[in-house]
Scaffold this motif. Sequence first.
Motif, PDB file in Angstrom:
ATOM      1  N   HIS A  31      -9.108  15.292  23.106  1.00  0.00           N
ATOM      2  CA  HIS A  31      -7.868  14.932  22.436  1.00  0.00           C
ATOM      3  C   HIS A  31      -7.077  16.167  22.003  1.00  0.00           C
ATOM      4  N   GLU A  32      -7.264  17.257  22.716  1.00  0.00           N
ATOM      5  CA  GLU A  32      -6.606  18.503  22.335  1.00  0.00           C
ATOM      6  C   GLU A  32      -5.087  18.375  22.379  1.00  0.00           C
ATOM      7  N   GLU A  33      -4.564  17.722  23.384  1.00  0.00           N
ATOM      8  CA  GLU A  33      -3.110  17.596  23.501  1.00  0.00           C
ATOM      9  C   GLU A  33      -2.526  16.786  22.340  1.00  0.00           C
ATOM     10  N   GLU A  34      -3.193  15.705  21.963  1.00  0.00           N
ATOM     11  CA  GLU A  34      -2.743  14.913  20.822  1.00  0.00           C
ATOM     12  C   GLU A  34      -2.775  15.741  19.544  1.00  0.00           C
ATOM     13  N   TYR A  35      -3.848  16.499  19.386  1.00  0.00           N
ATOM     14  CA  TYR A  35      -3.989  17.358  18.211  1.00  0.00           C
ATOM     15  C   TYR A  35      -2.859  18.387  18.153  1.00  0.00           C
ATOM     16  N   LEU A  36      -2.588  19.038  19.268  1.00  0.00           N
ATOM     17  CA  LEU A  36      -1.545  20.062  19.299  1.00  0.00           C
ATOM     18  C   LEU A  36      -0.168  19.465  19.027  1.00  0.00           C
ATOM     19  N   ASN A  37       0.086  18.268  19.543  1.00  0.00           N
ATOM     20  CA  ASN A  37       1.362  17.597  19.258  1.00  0.00           C
ATOM     21  C   ASN A  37       1.502  17.288  17.775  1.00  0.00           C
ATOM     22  N   GLU A  38       0.428  16.775  17.168  1.00  0.00           N
ATOM     23  CA  GLU A  38       0.459  16.468  15.742  1.00  0.00           C
ATOM     24  C   GLU A  38       0.631  17.741  14.912  1.00  0.00           C
ATOM     25  N   LEU A  39      -0.054  18.800  15.310  1.00  0.00           N
ATOM     26  CA  LEU A  39       0.058  20.076  14.613  1.00  0.00           C
ATOM     27  C   LEU A  39       1.483  20.617  14.686  1.00  0.00           C
ATOM     28  N   ASN A  40       2.089  20.558  15.845  1.00  0.00           N
ATOM     29  CA  ASN A  40       3.464  21.035  16.003  1.00  0.00           C
ATOM     30  C   ASN A  40       4.453  20.202  15.188  1.00  0.00           C
ATOM     31  N   GLN A  41       4.219  18.910  15.108  1.00  0.00           N
ATOM     32  CA  GLN A  41       5.090  18.052  14.296  1.00  0.00           C
ATOM     33  C   GLN A  41       4.977  18.429  12.819  1.00  0.00           C
ATOM     34  N   ALA A  42       3.753  18.648  12.366  1.00  0.00           N
ATOM     35  CA  ALA A  42       3.544  19.011  10.958  1.00  0.00           C
ATOM     36  C   ALA A  42       4.176  20.369  10.655  1.00  0.00           C
ATOM     37  N   LYS A  43       4.020  21.329  11.540  1.00  0.00           N
ATOM     38  CA  LYS A  43       4.627  22.644  11.341  1.00  0.00           C
ATOM     39  C   LYS A  43       6.144  22.541  11.310  1.00  0.00           C
ATOM     40  N   GLY A  44       6.710  21.740  12.189  1.00  0.00           N
ATOM     41  CA  GLY A  44       8.159  21.553  12.223  1.00  0.00           C
ATOM     42  C   GLY A  44       8.684  20.907  10.954  1.00  0.00           C
ATOM     43  N   MET A  45       7.946  19.918  10.446  1.00  0.00           N
ATOM     44  CA  MET A  45       8.333  19.242   9.215  1.00  0.00           C
ATOM     45  C   MET A  45       8.305  20.221   8.039  1.00  0.00           C
ATOM     46  N   LEU A  46       7.269  21.034   7.950  1.00  0.00           N
ATOM     47  CA  LEU A  46       7.162  22.012   6.871  1.00  0.00           C
ATOM     48  C   LEU A  46       8.264  23.057   6.970  1.00  0.00           C
ATOM     49  N   LYS A  47       8.588  23.491   8.179  1.00  0.00           N
ATOM     50  CA  LYS A  47       9.648  24.479   8.365  1.00  0.00           C
ATOM     51  C   LYS A  47      10.989  23.921   7.899  1.00  0.00           C
ATOM     52  N   LYS A  48      11.287  22.676   8.194  1.00  0.00           N
ATOM     53  CA  LYS A  48      12.538  22.062   7.734  1.00  0.00           C
ATOM     54  C   LYS A  48      12.610  22.058   6.208  1.00  0.00           C
ATOM     55  N   ARG A  49      11.496  21.729   5.568  1.00  0.00           N
ATOM     56  CA  ARG A  49      11.461  21.676   4.106  1.00  0.00           C
ATOM     57  C   ARG A  49      11.688  23.067   3.506  1.00  0.00           C
TER      58      ARG A  49
END
Length: 97
Positions: A1-19
């Motif tokens: 599930h590495e691809e799913e993990y990386l997608n979730e990680l990138n989404q979380a990083k993007g959300m934090l960057k916006k904040r």
Amino acid sequence: HEEEYLNELNQAKGMLKKRTDLFIRQAEECGLKLYRFSDGFFVTMEMENNETRDAFHQKLIDHHIYTIKVNRGIRIGLCSLPLKTVDGLAKKIKELM
């Protein structure tokens, strides 16, 4: 599930960057002093000394703004706040000063 993990990680990083981008921009606009920020979960406001920090920290709590005291600073956990709450937070904090 590495691809799913990386997608979730990138989404979380993007959300934090916006904040953090929003908070830092608004802090600069209203003159709220921050320590230098490169990345992470917290943005830290500069405090003149720990006595001032303690009094201001309590004032924030009294206004339901929950932060963390550090030496000559107050940390704001942007990681725990939705973007709509971050919007305008720097101005509220500056007004309480």
